[in-house]
Design a protein around this motif. Structure first.
Motif, PDB file in Angstrom:
ATOM      1  N   LEU A  58       0.828  -1.207   0.000  1.00  0.00           N
ATOM      2  CA  LEU A  58       0.000   0.000   0.000  1.00  0.00           C
ATOM      3  C   LEU A  58       0.864   1.260   0.000  1.00  0.00           C
ATOM      4  O   LEU A  58       0.467   2.292  -0.542  1.00  0.00           O
ATOM      5  N   ASN A  59       2.012   1.182   0.634  1.00  0.00           N
ATOM      6  CA  ASN A  59       2.954   2.296   0.653  1.00  0.00           C
ATOM      7  C   ASN A  59       2.292   3.596   1.124  1.00  0.00           C
ATOM      8  O   ASN A  59       2.454   4.654   0.522  1.00  0.00           O
ATOM      9  N   HIS A  60       1.551   3.503   2.220  1.00  0.00           N
ATOM     10  CA  HIS A  60       0.906   4.680   2.804  1.00  0.00           C
ATOM     11  C   HIS A  60       1.982   5.673   3.240  1.00  0.00           C
ATOM     12  O   HIS A  60       3.010   5.272   3.795  1.00  0.00           O
ATOM     13  N   LYS A  61       1.761   6.955   2.992  1.00  0.00           N
ATOM     14  CA  LYS A  61       2.789   7.985   3.210  1.00  0.00           C
ATOM     15  C   LYS A  61       3.355   7.995   4.631  1.00  0.00           C
ATOM     16  O   LYS A  61       4.513   8.336   4.824  1.00  0.00           O
ATOM     17  N   THR A  62       2.572   7.614   5.643  1.00  0.00           N
ATOM     18  CA  THR A  62       3.093   7.573   7.018  1.00  0.00           C
ATOM     19  C   THR A  62       3.035   6.162   7.599  1.00  0.00           C
ATOM     20  O   THR A  62       3.229   5.991   8.802  1.00  0.00           O
ATOM     21  N   ASN A  63       2.760   5.174   6.745  1.00  0.00           N
ATOM     22  CA  ASN A  63       2.569   3.794   7.222  1.00  0.00           C
ATOM     23  C   ASN A  63       1.531   3.768   8.348  1.00  0.00           C
ATOM     24  O   ASN A  63       1.718   3.137   9.376  1.00  0.00           O
ATOM     25  N   PHE A  64       0.456   4.515   8.129  1.00  0.00           N
ATOM     26  CA  PHE A  64      -0.641   4.594   9.096  1.00  0.00           C
ATOM     27  C   PHE A  64      -0.139   5.044  10.462  1.00  0.00           C
ATOM     28  O   PHE A  64      -0.583   4.552  11.502  1.00  0.00           O
ATOM     29  N   GLY A  65       0.814   5.985  10.447  1.00  0.00           N
ATOM     30  CA  GLY A  65       1.356   6.508  11.698  1.00  0.00           C
ATOM     31  C   GLY A  65       2.121   5.472  12.498  1.00  0.00           C
ATOM     32  O   GLY A  65       2.283   5.600  13.707  1.00  0.00           O
ATOM     33  N   ASN A  66       2.583   4.425  11.803  1.00  0.00           N
ATOM     34  CA  ASN A  66       3.281   3.303  12.440  1.00  0.00           C
ATOM     35  C   ASN A  66       2.409   2.575  13.455  1.00  0.00           C
ATOM     36  O   ASN A  66       2.905   2.030  14.443  1.00  0.00           O
ATOM     37  N   ALA A  67       1.115   2.568  13.200  1.00  0.00           N
ATOM     38  CA  ALA A  67       0.184   1.856  14.093  1.00  0.00           C
ATOM     39  C   ALA A  67       0.535   0.379  14.157  1.00  0.00           C
ATOM     40  O   ALA A  67       0.867  -0.229  13.141  1.00  0.00           O
ATOM     41  N   PRO A  68       0.466  -0.211  15.344  1.00  0.00           N
ATOM     42  CA  PRO A  68       0.763  -1.640  15.456  1.00  0.00           C
ATOM     43  C   PRO A  68      -0.290  -2.528  14.797  1.00  0.00           C
ATOM     44  O   PRO A  68      -0.004  -3.664  14.437  1.00  0.00           O
ATOM     45  N   ILE A  69      -1.503  -2.003  14.622  1.00  0.00           N
ATOM     46  CA  ILE A  69      -2.584  -2.761  13.993  1.00  0.00           C
ATOM     47  C   ILE A  69      -3.217  -1.905  12.913  1.00  0.00           C
ATOM     48  O   ILE A  69      -3.459  -0.706  13.115  1.00  0.00           O
ATOM     49  N   VAL A  70      -3.472  -2.523  11.770  1.00  0.00           N
ATOM     50  CA  VAL A  70      -4.210  -1.852  10.708  1.00  0.00           C
ATOM     51  C   VAL A  70      -5.350  -2.781  10.297  1.00  0.00           C
ATOM     52  O   VAL A  70      -5.147  -3.972  10.045  1.00  0.00           O
ATOM     53  N   LEU A  71      -6.545  -2.218  10.288  1.00  0.00           N
ATOM     54  CA  LEU A  71      -7.759  -2.953   9.926  1.00  0.00           C
ATOM     55  C   LEU A  71      -8.382  -2.348   8.687  1.00  0.00           C
ATOM     56  O   LEU A  71      -8.336  -1.134   8.497  1.00  0.00           O
ATOM     57  N   MET A  72      -8.992  -3.185   7.877  1.00  0.00           N
ATOM     58  CA  MET A  72      -9.835  -2.701   6.783  1.00  0.00           C
ATOM     59  C   MET A  72     -11.261  -3.138   7.119  1.00  0.00           C
ATOM     60  O   MET A  72     -11.491  -4.301   7.446  1.00  0.00           O
ATOM     61  N   ILE A  73     -12.174  -2.195   7.021  1.00  0.00           N
ATOM     62  CA  ILE A  73     -13.589  -2.490   7.263  1.00  0.00           C
ATOM     63  C   ILE A  73     -14.323  -2.310   5.947  1.00  0.00           C
ATOM     64  O   ILE A  73     -14.270  -1.236   5.336  1.00  0.00           O
ATOM     65  N   VAL A  74     -14.995  -3.366   5.507  1.00  0.00           N
ATOM     66  CA  VAL A  74     -15.743  -3.319   4.253  1.00  0.00           C
ATOM     67  C   VAL A  74     -17.224  -3.510   4.531  1.00  0.00           C
ATOM     68  O   VAL A  74     -17.616  -4.041   5.569  1.00  0.00           O
ATOM     69  N   SER A  75     -18.026  -3.081   3.581  1.00  0.00           N
ATOM     70  CA  SER A  75     -19.477  -3.193   3.667  1.00  0.00           C
ATOM     71  C   SER A  75     -19.983  -3.988   2.478  1.00  0.00           C
ATOM     72  O   SER A  75     -19.642  -3.678   1.324  1.00  0.00           O
ATOM     73  N   LYS A  76     -20.784  -4.985   2.767  1.00  0.00           N
ATOM     74  CA  LYS A  76     -21.341  -5.833   1.717  1.00  0.00           C
ATOM     75  C   LYS A  76     -22.461  -5.093   0.991  1.00  0.00           C
ATOM     76  O   LYS A  76     -23.283  -4.417   1.612  1.00  0.00           O
ATOM     77  N   HIS A  77     -22.476  -5.212  -0.337  1.00  0.00           N
ATOM     78  CA  HIS A  77     -23.570  -4.631  -1.119  1.00  0.00           C
ATOM     79  C   HIS A  77     -24.885  -5.316  -0.754  1.00  0.00           C
ATOM     80  O   HIS A  77     -24.899  -6.483  -0.368  1.00  0.00           O
ATOM     81  N   GLY A  78     -25.959  -4.575  -0.925  1.00  0.00           N
ATOM     82  CA  GLY A  78     -27.280  -5.118  -0.662  1.00  0.00           C
ATOM     83  C   GLY A  78     -27.957  -5.589  -1.937  1.00  0.00           C
ATOM     84  O   GLY A  78     -27.377  -5.550  -3.029  1.00  0.00           O
ATOM     85  N   ALA A  79     -29.189  -6.017  -1.782  1.00  0.00           N
ATOM     86  CA  ALA A  79     -29.977  -6.509  -2.911  1.00  0.00           C
ATOM     87  C   ALA A  79     -30.424  -5.379  -3.833  1.00  0.00           C
ATOM     88  O   ALA A  79     -30.852  -5.631  -4.961  1.00  0.00           O
ATOM     89  N   SER A  80     -30.337  -4.140  -3.356  1.00  0.00           N
ATOM     90  CA  SER A  80     -30.722  -2.968  -4.159  1.00  0.00           C
ATOM     91  C   SER A  80     -29.720  -1.857  -3.881  1.00  0.00           C
ATOM     92  O   SER A  80     -28.934  -1.932  -2.934  1.00  0.00           O
ATOM     93  N   SER A  81     -29.787  -0.799  -4.691  1.00  0.00           N
ATOM     94  CA  SER A  81     -28.884   0.335  -4.459  1.00  0.00           C
ATOM     95  C   SER A  81     -29.194   1.010  -3.121  1.00  0.00           C
ATOM     96  O   SER A  81     -28.278   1.479  -2.440  1.00  0.00           O
ATOM     97  N   VAL A  82     -30.457   1.032  -2.742  1.00  0.00           N
ATOM     98  CA  VAL A  82     -30.832   1.624  -1.452  1.00  0.00           C
ATOM     99  C   VAL A  82     -30.234   0.809  -0.310  1.00  0.00           C
ATOM    100  O   VAL A  82     -29.633   1.354   0.619  1.00  0.00           O
TER     101      VAL A  82
END
Length: 161
Positions: A58-82
């Motif tokens: 990812l080569n983040h400019k600050t390496n996420f502030g050198n955080a000991p943990i990095v998480l990605m949170i994703v959201s699943k698409h639904g059955a409709s755009s709403v």
């Protein structure tokens, strides 16, 4: 720390101490975060722990502030755009709950949108049918910044007839 204090004192942290965080604490904050409101109980969030190799790519400019943990949170698409939009909002609430739970224990977060680009989405291996809502650096803050000025809430209130 009470809820109002956690909300009012929480900051986006830019630099973290190298201290490890007990995995049980992380899991307890994620469990608390899952109490976020979500339409029709879709529970659309999924959590990925990002390892060293992926962080380097990812080569983040600050390496996420050198955080000991990095998480990605994703959201699943639904059955409709709403439903997809509702899911994204619910997942943002999930992240805020996590941020506040961590903050109440003295742990800060850095919420990044680095995963939004197609290149980084590929590096992160996000499957089709999911949106990245945030990539979070998590750790003990080196410095807690002063709050930035906010518009008085009275200037944001409108009354409808």
């Amino acid at each position: 720390m009470n809820a109002l204090d956690a909300i009012k004192t929480r900051r986006n942290i830019k630099n973290f101490k190298p201290n490890e965080i007990d995995q049980r604490l992380i899991l307890s904050w994620l469990e608390a975060a899952a109490m976020a409101p979500n339409h029709r109980m879709t529970e659309p969030w999924e959590i990925f722990f990002i390892g060293t190799e992926t962080r380097e790519k990812l080569n983040h400019k600050t390496n996420f502030g050198n955080a000991p943990i990095v998480l990605m949170i994703v959201s699943k698409h639904g059955a409709s755009s709403v439903e997809t939009e509702e899911n994204a909002h619910a997942t943002a609430c999930f992240i805020q709950n996590f941020n506040l739970a961590a903050w109440a224990e003295g742990v800060g977060t850095f919420w990044s949108s680095i995963g939004i680009t197609p290149k980084n989405r590929g590096i992160l291996g996000v499957p089709d049918g999911y949106d990245i809502i945030g990539v979070l650096g998590v750790g003990y803050p080196v410095v807690i910044p002063e709050p930035k000025p906010r518009t008085p809430i009275k200037n944001k209130i409108r009354n409808l007839p």
